[in-house]
Design a protein around this motif. Sequence first.
Motif, PDB file in Angstrom:
ATOM      1  N   ASP A 229       0.830  -1.208   0.000  1.00 33.65           N
ATOM      2  CA  ASP A 229       0.000   0.000   0.000  1.00 33.65           C
ATOM      3  C   ASP A 229       0.866   1.261   0.000  1.00 33.65           C
ATOM      4  N   ILE A 230       1.913   1.260   0.806  1.00 31.11           N
ATOM      5  CA  ILE A 230       2.753   2.466   0.875  1.00 31.11           C
ATOM      6  C   ILE A 230       3.905   2.406  -0.125  1.00 31.11           C
ATOM      7  N   ASN A 231       3.991   1.293  -0.873  1.00 30.17           N
ATOM      8  CA  ASN A 231       4.946   1.175  -1.984  1.00 30.17           C
ATOM      9  C   ASN A 231       6.381   1.438  -1.530  1.00 30.17           C
ATOM     10  N   ILE A 232       6.769   0.846  -0.385  1.00 28.33           N
ATOM     11  CA  ILE A 232       8.089   1.139   0.166  1.00 28.33           C
ATOM     12  C   ILE A 232       9.190   0.335  -0.508  1.00 28.33           C
ATOM     13  N   TRP A 233       8.869  -0.893  -0.959  1.00 26.56           N
ATOM     14  CA  TRP A 233       9.865  -1.714  -1.658  1.00 26.56           C
ATOM     15  C   TRP A 233      10.044  -1.205  -3.090  1.00 26.56           C
ATOM     16  N   GLU A 234      11.247  -1.434  -3.605  1.00 31.42           N
ATOM     17  CA  GLU A 234      11.533  -1.021  -4.988  1.00 31.42           C
ATOM     18  C   GLU A 234      10.525  -1.629  -5.947  1.00 31.42           C
ATOM     19  N   ARG A 239      10.967  -7.728  -3.198  1.00 29.86           N
ATOM     20  CA  ARG A 239      10.645  -8.211  -1.850  1.00 29.86           C
ATOM     21  C   ARG A 239      10.557  -9.732  -1.833  1.00 29.86           C
ATOM     22  N   GLU A 240       9.907 -10.287  -2.849  1.00 25.34           N
ATOM     23  CA  GLU A 240       9.746 -11.735  -2.920  1.00 25.34           C
ATOM     24  C   GLU A 240      11.102 -12.424  -2.976  1.00 25.34           C
ATOM     25  N   GLN A 241      12.010 -11.834  -3.754  1.00 24.50           N
ATOM     26  CA  GLN A 241      13.336 -12.439  -3.905  1.00 24.50           C
ATOM     27  C   GLN A 241      14.132 -12.345  -2.585  1.00 24.50           C
ATOM     28  N   ILE A 242      14.104 -11.173  -1.943  1.00 26.84           N
ATOM     29  CA  ILE A 242      14.887 -10.964  -0.719  1.00 26.84           C
ATOM     30  C   ILE A 242      14.383 -11.858   0.408  1.00 26.84           C
ATOM     31  N   SER A 244      12.670 -14.705   0.254  1.00 23.55           N
ATOM     32  CA  SER A 244      12.460 -16.124  -0.032  1.00 23.55           C
ATOM     33  C   SER A 244      13.076 -17.037   1.037  1.00 23.55           C
ATOM     34  N   PRO A 245      14.268 -16.727   1.612  1.00 24.53           N
ATOM     35  CA  PRO A 245      14.778 -17.586   2.695  1.00 24.53           C
ATOM     36  C   PRO A 245      13.913 -17.531   3.950  1.00 24.53           C
ATOM     37  N   VAL A 246      13.320 -16.367   4.224  1.00 25.88           N
ATOM     38  CA  VAL A 246      12.510 -16.227   5.427  1.00 25.88           C
ATOM     39  C   VAL A 246      11.295 -17.150   5.350  1.00 25.88           C
ATOM     40  N   LYS A 247      10.732 -17.317   4.145  1.00 23.21           N
ATOM     41  CA  LYS A 247       9.569 -18.200   3.981  1.00 23.21           C
ATOM     42  C   LYS A 247       9.947 -19.659   4.229  1.00 23.21           C
ATOM     43  N   LYS A 248      11.248 -19.931   4.166  1.00 18.49           N
ATOM     44  CA  LYS A 248      11.732 -21.265   4.528  1.00 18.49           C
ATOM     45  C   LYS A 248      12.206 -21.285   5.975  1.00 18.49           C
ATOM     46  N   TRP A 249      11.820 -20.247   6.713  1.00 19.72           N
ATOM     47  CA  TRP A 249      12.122 -20.120   8.142  1.00 19.72           C
ATOM     48  C   TRP A 249      13.632 -19.990   8.398  1.00 19.72           C
ATOM     49  N   LYS A 250      14.296 -19.227   7.477  1.00 17.10           N
ATOM     50  CA  LYS A 250      15.709 -18.933   7.642  1.00 17.10           C
ATOM     51  C   LYS A 250      15.888 -17.409   7.662  1.00 17.10           C
ATOM     52  N   PRO A 251      16.835 -16.909   8.449  1.00 23.13           N
ATOM     53  CA  PRO A 251      17.024 -15.454   8.530  1.00 23.13           C
ATOM     54  C   PRO A 251      17.711 -14.895   7.284  1.00 23.13           C
ATOM     55  N   VAL A 252      17.496 -13.602   7.055  1.00 19.54           N
ATOM     56  CA  VAL A 252      18.216 -12.855   6.020  1.00 19.54           C
ATOM     57  C   VAL A 252      19.111 -11.856   6.735  1.00 19.54           C
ATOM     58  N   LYS A 253      20.385 -11.815   6.362  1.00 22.66           N
ATOM     59  CA  LYS A 253      21.311 -10.940   7.082  1.00 22.66           C
ATOM     60  C   LYS A 253      22.090 -10.058   6.117  1.00 22.66           C
ATOM     61  N   ASN A 254      22.079  -8.763   6.422  1.00 25.94           N
ATOM     62  CA  ASN A 254      22.952  -7.772   5.782  1.00 25.94           C
ATOM     63  C   ASN A 254      22.844  -7.765   4.250  1.00 25.94           C
ATOM     64  N   ARG A 255      21.612  -7.773   3.751  1.00 28.25           N
ATOM     65  CA  ARG A 255      21.380  -7.640   2.310  1.00 28.25           C
ATOM     66  C   ARG A 255      21.186  -6.160   1.984  1.00 28.25           C
ATOM     67  N   GLU A 256      21.775  -5.701   0.910  1.00 30.33           N
ATOM     68  CA  GLU A 256      21.576  -4.296   0.522  1.00 30.33           C
ATOM     69  C   GLU A 256      20.348  -4.183  -0.374  1.00 30.33           C
ATOM     70  N   ILE A 257      19.441  -3.295   0.007  1.00 20.00           N
ATOM     71  CA  ILE A 257      18.200  -3.110  -0.728  1.00 20.00           C
ATOM     72  C   ILE A 257      17.963  -1.620  -0.941  1.00 20.00           C
ATOM     73  N   ILE A 258      16.907  -1.307  -1.711  1.00 21.11           N
ATOM     74  CA  ILE A 258      16.510   0.085  -1.927  1.00 21.11           C
ATOM     75  C   ILE A 258      15.081   0.249  -1.439  1.00 21.11           C
ATOM     76  N   PHE A 259      14.856   1.233  -0.566  1.00 24.66           N
ATOM     77  CA  PHE A 259      13.522   1.556  -0.059  1.00 24.66           C
ATOM     78  C   PHE A 259      13.099   2.921  -0.594  1.00 24.66           C
ATOM     79  N   ARG A 260      11.802   3.031  -0.811  1.00 30.57           N
ATOM     80  CA  ARG A 260      11.219   4.303  -1.250  1.00 30.57           C
ATOM     81  C   ARG A 260      10.597   5.000  -0.045  1.00 30.57           C
ATOM     82  N   HIS A 261      11.020   6.249   0.239  1.00 26.09           N
ATOM     83  CA  HIS A 261      10.468   7.024   1.343  1.00 26.09           C
ATOM     84  C   HIS A 261       9.152   7.679   0.940  1.00 26.09           C
ATOM     85  N   LYS A 262       8.508   8.298   1.906  1.00 21.39           N
ATOM     86  CA  LYS A 262       7.214   8.942   1.666  1.00 21.39           C
ATOM     87  C   LYS A 262       7.319  10.006   0.576  1.00 21.39           C
TER      88      LYS A 262
END
Length: 756
Positions: A229-234, A239-242, A244-262
């Motif tokens: 709704d707030i369109n924060i992910w690029e 988001r789905e790609q980043i 994907s490990p969490v959906k397998k119940w594994k943590p994601v650590k120190n990945r560089e991403i781009i967020f969109r601010h208000k």
Amino acid sequence: MKFASESDLPLEIVAEFFADVSSALSDGLVLIDSHGKVLLWNNTIQNMTGISAANASGRYIWDIAKETWQYSHEREQMYEESRKFVLDTVNSHSGSLHRRIKFPCLAANGRKIILGINLFKKTFGNEPLLCCVLSDITDLFPEIDSKILFSESQSHEINMRTPEISPQEFLKEEALHISAEKYSRSFRFAPISLTITTLNEGKIIDVNDEFLRNTGYTREEIRSKTVFDINIWESPEVREQILSPVKKWKPVKNREIIFRHKDGSFHNYIFSAEPVRIGEVDCIVSNFIDVTETRKLEKALRVSEEKFSKSFMLAPISLSVTTLEEGVILEVNDEFLNNTGYKREEIVGKTVFDIKIWEPPEDRNRIIPILRQGGRVKNIEIVFRHKNGDLHNYIYSAEPIVLDGVACIISIFFDITEKKKLETALKISEEMYKTIFESSGSAMGIVHNDTLVLVNNGMVTLSGYSKKEMEGKMKWQDFVVPEYVREIRRMAKELATKEVSLINKSEFKLRDSNGNIKDVFCLTTLGPGENQYVVTLIDMTEYNNLLTQINEISKREQQRVGELLHDNLIQYLTGISLLVRTLEIKKQVGRSIELKDIKKIHDLVGESLTLAERLLKGLFLVEIDYEGLPSALKNLATSVNDIYDITCTFEDNGEFDIDVMSATELFYIANEAVHNSVKHGKSTEINIRLYESDCNFILEVSDNGIGIDEKRLKQSEGIGLKLMKFRAKMIGAKFSIKNKKDDKGVMVSCTFPKKN
């Protein structure tokens, strides 16, 4: 006292259970028995209040509440209300009870804080105990009404009969409650952005304050919204790609991403996420750190390194980079190769000793200790041997740098052999002259045909114009008040016909860039070049203003003395005159002169003498040359005692060899400080102290008055303070005025150096 185990345990055992837990808590913990006495007082609450466990143990809690209550005028009321509150809570029919209280108090360091108190009543067998968990919530409630706050406390009473529990179970329950509260506060106030969202839908469950500050959203704007709704992910795909490990119940650590601010701007983040289950819903706890500025800096650093590399290679002077200790040549620029005759492959990787470039080789040793200590080598003369064996003179500079953890030297040198040597020597001389010119401490300018060709920072400060505005553009008379311009030009022309050592002196007024008129003292002398002269300007504005104010004070003092004479002494003398005239008339008409008439005249004469003596004390404050400074200060203390009816004392520690002029200025500083204490400080006790240290005489005037606002003091334009500072400056003394450490009164001190 009966517990769930049906065993009898004394209160000391229960307190011991609490003590074991309290030692590991960062919150304050207090345990109170059924009579209101303290059983346990942990280190945290001791640090908050300054009251030790030994001092608190066995005391009634309402005595401590009264002692630490923030509002001193309400402490008796606090005593009564807290006593009633505690006893009512202990004696209530509820087996268990929980209340929350906001309590304003004074911390150990005197800072005013707000304590959040979670109060729990628990009954062990038939014995009710109160457990208080205290946290500093000042940041949440920066201002709070001074009313007693028990009426505002929220309580939750359990009216049904509560099963008896063991101390272990109670402590486990309280520890869980404290842990939850700590987690909530840690989440909310964490210095990095944190969010909790559902795993699949991306619904935002909670965010912390740092997330809102970074992204620009308010809490209301994202409540019940999803990240889509707030369109924060690029993009949703990212988001789905980043995740994907969490959906397998594994943590994601120190990945560089781009967020969109208000506001639509994109920011770089370092992103980590951990899957959690809240109730029956799969969620993600995410933390991310904005590294946008870091990436910009890294990019700027890369560009800077590229620029440095190009500048290094193309620089028109010889440059080299070598290791500090071994002298291994890591890089040289093209100009170095052109000058020395080497090719790059002939010298890179070799040492300066291999190619025997230093002459003599041990001459390099004189710069190494300086560079090893982090210092710089600047403009020293060395001799280098070129590839063909010729020896050349160089001006050499070097600075230590670290490359990949190795101590290195970046060296700059240029050939001054023959003509270049003379040119470079002249340049160095000019640089030295400019350094002296800039560091003179006064406003200075070099003038050629009335135009400023060079000015220092002092001229910038005095005139308000920048160097860019003045140099080569302004005639220095442009900011001189017009009526003084002709005289200044006459003196400048005079310099060309007189001796080189001639210095012309004058005073005039100038107008700065803001239109302010300033009084200046001017020195003009011949400059370094032909048809040049140097002007040196000293700002006398403050000095002249101070002299004017001193003259005004003198006039007002004269008027005051005249008024005192007219309103007091003359009235007494007039009364004496009338009485004498009355006696004369009585004598003429044959009436007898009574003794009481003569006594009236005697009394009036005595009062006139007393008044005259007081007036003379005001006119002749000090006789330093005759009595010495200690005696004068003692008389000042006595006079203040008599006139103002307050306690003023003087103490010293021996004889003082201070010249009359300096002693007089010190006396007047003390006099001004004492009268300020009476007039402005509302003091009832003043102490004047004169003593000596190894190198200085120290004069101190302290009082027990209301003190001073030090912020307002820095902005003060009061004539009294200016005069004290001025007098201290006149004799080379160091003056200071500040509140005393105990916040009761002011300390004025003047440190005067002894004669050699």
